[in-house]
Design a protein around this motif. Sequence first.
Motif, PDB file in Angstrom:
ATOM      1  N   ARG A 154      10.757 -15.451   0.981  1.00  0.00           N
ATOM      2  CA  ARG A 154      11.805 -15.423  -0.047  1.00  0.00           C
ATOM      3  C   ARG A 154      13.069 -16.122   0.440  1.00  0.00           C
ATOM      4  NH1 ARG A 154      13.699  -9.977  -0.066  1.00  0.00           N
ATOM      5  NH2 ARG A 154      15.133 -10.746   1.479  1.00  0.00           N
ATOM      6  N   ASP A 155      13.532 -15.731   1.620  1.00  0.00           N
ATOM      7  CA  ASP A 155      14.778 -16.291   2.144  1.00  0.00           C
ATOM      8  C   ASP A 155      14.652 -17.778   2.435  1.00  0.00           C
ATOM      9  OD1 ASP A 155      15.933 -13.811   1.890  1.00  0.00           O
ATOM     10  OD2 ASP A 155      15.819 -13.325   4.033  1.00  0.00           O
ATOM     11  N   ASP A 156      13.502 -18.208   2.944  1.00  0.00           N
ATOM     12  CA  ASP A 156      13.293 -19.633   3.205  1.00  0.00           C
ATOM     13  C   ASP A 156      13.405 -20.446   1.920  1.00  0.00           C
ATOM     14  OD1 ASP A 156      12.997 -19.401   5.925  1.00  0.00           O
ATOM     15  OD2 ASP A 156      10.826 -19.725   5.929  1.00  0.00           O
ATOM     16  N   LEU A 157      12.773 -19.959   0.856  1.00  0.00           N
ATOM     17  CA  LEU A 157      12.810 -20.687  -0.411  1.00  0.00           C
ATOM     18  C   LEU A 157      14.234 -20.739  -0.963  1.00  0.00           C
ATOM     19  CD1 LEU A 157      11.501 -22.166  -2.764  1.00  0.00           C
ATOM     20  CD2 LEU A 157      10.922 -19.931  -3.750  1.00  0.00           C
ATOM     21  N   ILE A 158      14.899 -19.620  -1.007  1.00  0.00           N
ATOM     22  CA  ILE A 158      16.257 -19.590  -1.561  1.00  0.00           C
ATOM     23  C   ILE A 158      17.211 -20.425  -0.707  1.00  0.00           C
ATOM     24  CG2 ILE A 158      18.232 -18.120  -2.134  1.00  0.00           C
ATOM     25  CD1 ILE A 158      16.109 -15.952  -2.885  1.00  0.00           C
ATOM     26  N   ASP A 159      17.090 -20.326   0.602  1.00  0.00           N
ATOM     27  CA  ASP A 159      17.935 -21.135   1.484  1.00  0.00           C
ATOM     28  C   ASP A 159      17.667 -22.627   1.285  1.00  0.00           C
ATOM     29  OD1 ASP A 159      19.064 -18.822   2.491  1.00  0.00           O
ATOM     30  OD2 ASP A 159      17.898 -18.844   4.355  1.00  0.00           O
TER      31      ASP A 159
END
Length: 145
Positions: A65-70
Amino acid sequence: MSVRVVIDTNVLVSGLLGVYSYPARIIDLVYSGRFHCVHDDRILMEYREVLSRPKFASAISEHERDDLIDYLDRWGLHVLPGPIGPLAATAPDPFDLPFAEAAVAGQASYIITGNTAHFDFFSGNHWGIRVLTPKDCHALICGGA
């Protein structure tokens, strides 16, 4: 050359849940640079809030999740949209307005959503922005399945 798109939250959720789905292919097109994702602060906050819901915790890792949003935040096109005029009054769900407003501000070609009916108010808009499902968008950009 990349195509500017606005991606509805439901596409990201479905793409992270279904690895071999059309929404997952849309995410792949973002990561590959074929799509340049347009967003504003409201959209990024919605992505983060929805993808952080406990019901997705067992299927979508915090890292994923964080990788995609970042990635979207860093490499996407951040815009400061204004209102879209009278069309806004016809939107059935005010939570869909940021996506239409960002599309206009960022001169996007497409809004990609699993719920095209939510954007009926935006069809035929004078900016020429098309509202497409992930499957239709993939077929248009990649020439088929």
